[in-house]
Design a protein around this motif. Structure first.
Motif, short mmCIF file in Angstrom:
data_model
loop_
_atom_site.label_atom_id
_atom_site.label_comp_id
_atom_site.label_asym_id
_atom_site.label_seq_id
_atom_site.Cartn_x
_atom_site.Cartn_y
_atom_site.Cartn_z
N ASP A 49 -9.94 38.06 17.32
CA ASP A 49 -10.92 37.14 17.90
C ASP A 49 -12.00 36.90 16.87
O ASP A 49 -12.81 37.80 16.60
N GLU A 50 -12.01 35.71 16.28
CA GLU A 50 -12.94 35.41 15.19
C GLU A 50 -14.40 35.39 15.63
O GLU A 50 -15.29 35.40 14.79
N GLU A 51 -14.66 35.41 16.93
CA GLU A 51 -16.03 35.50 17.40
C GLU A 51 -16.54 36.94 17.40
O GLU A 51 -17.74 37.17 17.48
N LYS A 52 -15.62 37.90 17.31
CA LYS A 52 -16.00 39.32 17.32
C LYS A 52 -15.83 40.00 15.97
O LYS A 52 -16.53 40.96 15.67
N VAL A 53 -14.86 39.53 15.19
CA VAL A 53 -14.56 40.18 13.91
C VAL A 53 -14.05 39.11 12.94
O VAL A 53 -13.37 38.17 13.33
N SER A 54 -14.42 39.25 11.67
CA SER A 54 -14.00 38.28 10.66
C SER A 54 -12.86 38.86 9.82
O SER A 54 -12.64 40.07 9.80
N ILE A 55 -12.20 37.99 9.08
CA ILE A 55 -11.16 38.46 8.17
C ILE A 55 -11.78 39.37 7.11
O ILE A 55 -11.16 40.35 6.67
N GLU A 56 -13.01 39.09 6.73
CA GLU A 56 -13.70 39.95 5.75
C GLU A 56 -13.92 41.35 6.31
O GLU A 56 -13.79 42.34 5.58
N ASP A 57 -14.25 41.45 7.60
CA ASP A 57 -14.41 42.77 8.24
C ASP A 57 -13.09 43.53 8.24
O ASP A 57 -13.06 44.74 8.01
N ILE A 58 -12.00 42.82 8.50
CA ILE A 58 -10.68 43.44 8.52
C ILE A 58 -10.30 43.93 7.13
O ILE A 58 -9.85 45.06 6.96
N GLU A 59 -10.52 43.09 6.13
CA GLU A 59 -10.23 43.49 4.75
C GLU A 59 -11.08 44.69 4.33
O GLU A 59 -10.58 45.61 3.66
N LEU A 60 -12.34 44.70 4.70
CA LEU A 60 -13.23 45.81 4.36
C LEU A 60 -12.74 47.11 5.01
O LEU A 60 -12.76 48.17 4.37
N ALA A 61 -12.29 47.04 6.25
CA ALA A 61 -11.77 48.24 6.93
C ALA A 61 -10.54 48.78 6.19
O ALA A 61 -10.39 50.00 6.05
N ILE A 62 -9.70 47.89 5.70
CA ILE A 62 -8.52 48.31 4.93
C ILE A 62 -8.97 48.95 3.61
O ILE A 62 -8.46 50.01 3.22
N ASN A 63 -9.94 48.33 2.94
CA ASN A 63 -10.46 48.89 1.69
C ASN A 63 -11.08 50.27 1.90
O ASN A 63 -10.91 51.17 1.06
N ARG A 64 -11.78 50.45 3.00
CA ARG A 64 -12.47 51.73 3.27
C ARG A 64 -11.51 52.90 3.43
O ARG A 64 -11.90 54.04 3.21
N VAL A 65 -10.26 52.63 3.84
CA VAL A 65 -9.29 53.73 3.96
C VAL A 65 -8.42 53.85 2.71
O VAL A 65 -7.45 54.59 2.69
N GLY A 66 -8.81 53.11 1.64
CA GLY A 66 -8.20 53.34 0.34
C GLY A 66 -7.12 52.38 -0.11
O GLY A 66 -6.36 52.70 -1.02
N PHE A 67 -7.05 51.19 0.49
CA PHE A 67 -6.00 50.25 0.11
C PHE A 67 -6.60 48.92 -0.35
O PHE A 67 -7.61 48.47 0.18
N ASP A 68 -5.95 48.32 -1.33
CA ASP A 68 -6.43 47.06 -1.88
C ASP A 68 -5.71 45.88 -1.24
O ASP A 68 -4.48 45.89 -1.12
N VAL A 69 -6.48 44.89 -0.85
CA VAL A 69 -5.95 43.65 -0.30
C VAL A 69 -5.72 42.70 -1.47
O VAL A 69 -6.63 42.44 -2.25
N LEU A 70 -4.49 42.19 -1.59
CA LEU A 70 -4.19 41.24 -2.65
C LEU A 70 -4.53 39.83 -2.23
O LEU A 70 -5.09 39.06 -3.01
N LYS A 71 -4.17 39.46 -1.00
CA LYS A 71 -4.52 38.14 -0.47
C LYS A 71 -4.37 38.14 1.04
O LYS A 71 -3.62 38.93 1.61
N SER A 72 -5.08 37.23 1.67
CA SER A 72 -5.02 37.08 3.12
C SER A 72 -4.79 35.62 3.45
O SER A 72 -5.31 34.73 2.79
N LYS A 73 -4.01 35.41 4.49
CA LYS A 73 -3.74 34.06 4.97
C LYS A 73 -4.05 34.05 6.46
O LYS A 73 -3.54 34.88 7.22
N VAL A 74 -4.92 33.14 6.89
CA VAL A 74 -5.35 33.07 8.28
C VAL A 74 -4.94 31.73 8.86
O VAL A 74 -5.15 30.69 8.26
N LYS A 75 -4.34 31.80 10.05
CA LYS A 75 -3.97 30.56 10.78
C LYS A 75 -4.69 30.51 12.09
O LYS A 75 -4.91 31.49 12.73
#
Length: 75
Positions: A49-75
């Motif tokens: 739900d883009e009103e509650k969480v952004s793709i940047e928030d999701i990417e940051l959560a992934i980064n915080r547990v030690g993984f690198d995001v190469l690219k994201s595609k949102v529809k």
């Protein structure tokens, strides 16, 4: 609801999947029922739900547990 496909660097073990799932399930606005971490392709598919969480928030959560995001595609 938006759908994101997030390409990660190579996942090396099942516990990597669990770390990512755990981090994303804690985010308000992520649809926990449809969240998928795909081990073989090193991708995350998530509805959110883009009103509650952004793709940047999701990417940051992934980064915080030690993984690198190469690219994201949102529809």
């Amino acid at each position: 609801m938006k759908t994101a496909t997030i390409q990660l660097e190579t996942l090396t073990c099942p516990s990597c999947m669990q770390k990512i799932e755990g981090a994303l399930k804690n985010l308000d606005g992520v649809d926990k029922e449809t969240l998928k971490v795909l081990f073989n392709s090193s991708k995350v598919k998530v509805n959110f739900d883009e009103e509650k969480v952004s793709i940047e928030d999701i990417e940051l959560a992934i980064n915080r547990v030690g993984f690198d995001v190469l690219k994201s595609k949102v529809k």
